[in-house]
Design a protein around this motif. Structure first.
Motif, short mmCIF file in Angstrom:
data_model
loop_
_atom_site.label_atom_id
_atom_site.label_comp_id
_atom_site.label_asym_id
_atom_site.label_seq_id
_atom_site.Cartn_x
_atom_site.Cartn_y
_atom_site.Cartn_z
N ASN A 135 -5.90 11.83 -1.48
CA ASN A 135 -6.27 11.14 -0.23
C ASN A 135 -7.74 10.72 -0.19
OD1 ASN A 135 -7.12 13.79 -0.15
ND2 ASN A 135 -6.83 14.03 2.06
N ARG A 136 -8.50 11.08 -1.22
CA ARG A 136 -9.92 10.70 -1.29
C ARG A 136 -10.20 9.76 -2.45
NH1 ARG A 136 -13.13 12.61 2.77
NH2 ARG A 136 -12.04 14.30 3.80
N ALA A 137 -9.17 9.22 -3.06
CA ALA A 137 -9.33 8.45 -4.29
C ALA A 137 -10.32 7.29 -4.16
CB ALA A 137 -7.98 7.92 -4.76
N LYS A 142 -20.87 10.15 -2.05
CA LYS A 142 -21.65 10.57 -0.88
C LYS A 142 -20.77 10.82 0.34
CE LYS A 142 -23.23 6.06 1.01
NZ LYS A 142 -22.03 5.37 0.68
N GLU A 143 -19.51 10.40 0.28
CA GLU A 143 -18.59 10.65 1.39
C GLU A 143 -17.77 11.91 1.17
OE1 GLU A 143 -17.82 5.90 2.28
OE2 GLU A 143 -16.42 7.01 1.00
N LEU A 144 -18.06 12.64 0.10
CA LEU A 144 -17.30 13.85 -0.22
C LEU A 144 -18.18 15.09 -0.12
CD1 LEU A 144 -15.52 12.47 -3.42
CD2 LEU A 144 -14.52 12.67 -1.13
N SER A 145 -17.58 16.22 0.24
CA SER A 145 -18.34 17.47 0.26
C SER A 145 -18.62 17.91 -1.18
CB SER A 145 -17.53 18.55 0.98
OG SER A 145 -16.46 18.98 0.17
N GLY A 146 -19.47 18.92 -1.33
CA GLY A 146 -19.81 19.41 -2.67
C GLY A 146 -18.59 19.87 -3.45
N GLY A 147 -17.73 20.64 -2.78
CA GLY A 147 -16.52 21.15 -3.44
C GLY A 147 -15.60 20.01 -3.85
N GLN A 148 -15.52 18.98 -3.00
CA GLN A 148 -14.67 17.82 -3.33
C GLN A 148 -15.25 17.05 -4.50
OE1 GLN A 148 -14.72 16.07 0.60
NE2 GLN A 148 -12.74 16.98 1.14
N GLN A 149 -16.59 16.90 -4.51
CA GLN A 149 -17.21 16.20 -5.64
C GLN A 149 -16.96 16.95 -6.95
OE1 GLN A 149 -21.26 14.61 -5.23
NE2 GLN A 149 -21.12 15.02 -3.04
P1 ADP Z 1 -19.25 20.83 3.31
O1 ADP Z 1 -20.37 21.19 4.26
O2 ADP Z 1 -18.12 21.80 3.27
O3 ADP Z 1 -19.72 20.44 1.96
P2 ADP Z 1 -19.24 18.35 4.76
O4 ADP Z 1 -19.65 18.86 6.10
O5 ADP Z 1 -20.19 17.61 3.91
O6 ADP Z 1 -18.56 19.52 3.93
O7 ADP Z 1 -17.95 17.45 4.94
C1 ADP Z 1 -16.84 17.87 5.71
C2 ADP Z 1 -15.73 16.85 5.53
O8 ADP Z 1 -16.18 15.55 5.97
C3 ADP Z 1 -15.33 16.72 4.09
O9 ADP Z 1 -13.91 16.64 4.03
C4 ADP Z 1 -15.97 15.43 3.64
O10 ADP Z 1 -15.18 14.76 2.68
C5 ADP Z 1 -16.04 14.62 4.91
N1 ADP Z 1 -17.25 13.76 4.90
C6 ADP Z 1 -18.53 14.16 4.80
N2 ADP Z 1 -19.38 13.11 4.84
C7 ADP Z 1 -18.61 12.01 4.91
C8 ADP Z 1 -18.89 10.60 4.97
N3 ADP Z 1 -20.13 10.11 4.93
N4 ADP Z 1 -17.84 9.75 5.03
C9 ADP Z 1 -16.57 10.22 5.06
N5 ADP Z 1 -16.24 11.52 5.03
C10 ADP Z 1 -17.24 12.42 4.97
#
Ligand code: ADP
Ligand code: ADP
Length: 223
Positions: A135-137, A142-149
């Motif tokens: 779902n994040r493909a 920069k739109e992903l959290s650290g764990g997702q990256q």
């Molecule tokens: P964490 O603090 O656990 O690393 P974040 O607070 O950065 O997570 O992100 C929480 C959720 O919001 C995650 O699922 C992330 O993919 C989403 N997210 C964060 N920043 C963005 C952004 N700029 N655009 C879209 N989704 C985002």
């Protein structure tokens, strides 16, 4: 059948007045399908060991055999081909290209393989599904959290089904929840794909989940 055999491998960096002996006569054999932690304090030689086995650098003395081939006789093109085909890399800071989205980052590992554009896209999407990020493909790093990256990083490291993955402190920049996810993902994928993981870390959460631990102290390896 070992996939990596290091014999009496030493690495001396010569920068400035005083040379640094980063590795001292390291003997190490890695077998297929194992999760191996390379532990040890900062500066003990973990990254150097991963770089040498990953064909990113060469030992000063000693030999490394990778998939039955002596690394020092390989030409630049041959090392590159071996790296592309058999090796994967996971990084502490994820190392995703910011101008590419998740699926495009994963596709990077499939370039140079004999596949069509559609096959490349489909394999990359299937791999993202395996790490739970379908779902994040089309999201950018920069739109992903650290764990997702890091999950994208793992997908990129495994999409071409490498025999050996080098992971340099893969959980260092993650909170405990994400780190736990990443660890179980590596375990499952290593068993599914039969990949060996060599993971440099001083994270006890990670070490206790590995099959084997080798420890470096000031360049000397204890098994
Ligand atoms: P964490 O603090 O656990 O690393 P974040 O607070 O950065 O997570 O992100 C929480 C959720 O919001 C995650 O699922 C992330 O993919 C989403 N997210 C964060 N920043 C963005 C952004 N700029 N655009 C879209 N989704 C985002
Ligand atoms: P670790 O990954 O365990 O922190 P490293 O392999 O990065 O250890 O470093 C081992 C030793 O080699 C350290 O003393 C470090 O300063 C030195 N070193 C690493 N890379 C270089 C380099 N490119 N040039 C000079 N010294 C280096």
């Amino acid at each position: 059948q070992a996939i990596v055999v290091c014999r009496q491998v030493s690495k001396r960096y010569r920068k400035g007045e005083i040379p640094v002996d980063a590795l001292k006569r390291v003997d190490l054999t890695l077998n297929p399908g194992q999760l191996i932690a390379a532990s040890g304090p900062s500066g003990s030689g973990k990254s150097t060991l991963l770089n040498l086995i990953g064909l990113l650098d060469q030992p000063s003395t000693g030999t490394i055999e990778l998939f039955g081939q002596r690394s020092e006789v390989l030409k630049r093109k041959e090392r590159q081909a071996l790296r592309r085909k058999y090796l994967g890399f996971i990084f502490q800071n994820f190392n995703l290209l910011p101008v590419l989205n998740a699926v495009e980052n994963v596709e990077l590992s499939l370039y140079g393989h004999p596949l069509s554009k559609d096959q490349i896209r489909n394999q990359a999407l299937a791999m993202l599904q395996q790490v739970g990020l379908l779902n994040r493909a089309y999201h950018y790093p920069k739109e992903l959290s650290g764990g997702q990256q890091q999950r994208v990083g793992i997908a990129r490291a495994l999409v071409h089904k490498p025999k050996l993955v080098m992971a340099d402190e893969p959980t260092a920049n993650l909170d405990t929840g994400s780190a736990t996810e990443i660890i179980s993902l590596m375990r499952n994928l290593s068993h599914e794909i039969g990949t060996t993981f060599l993971v440099s870390t001083h994270d006890p959460r990670l070490i206790k989940n590995m099959d084997r631990e080798v420890t470096l102290t000031d360049g000397v390896l204890l098994s």
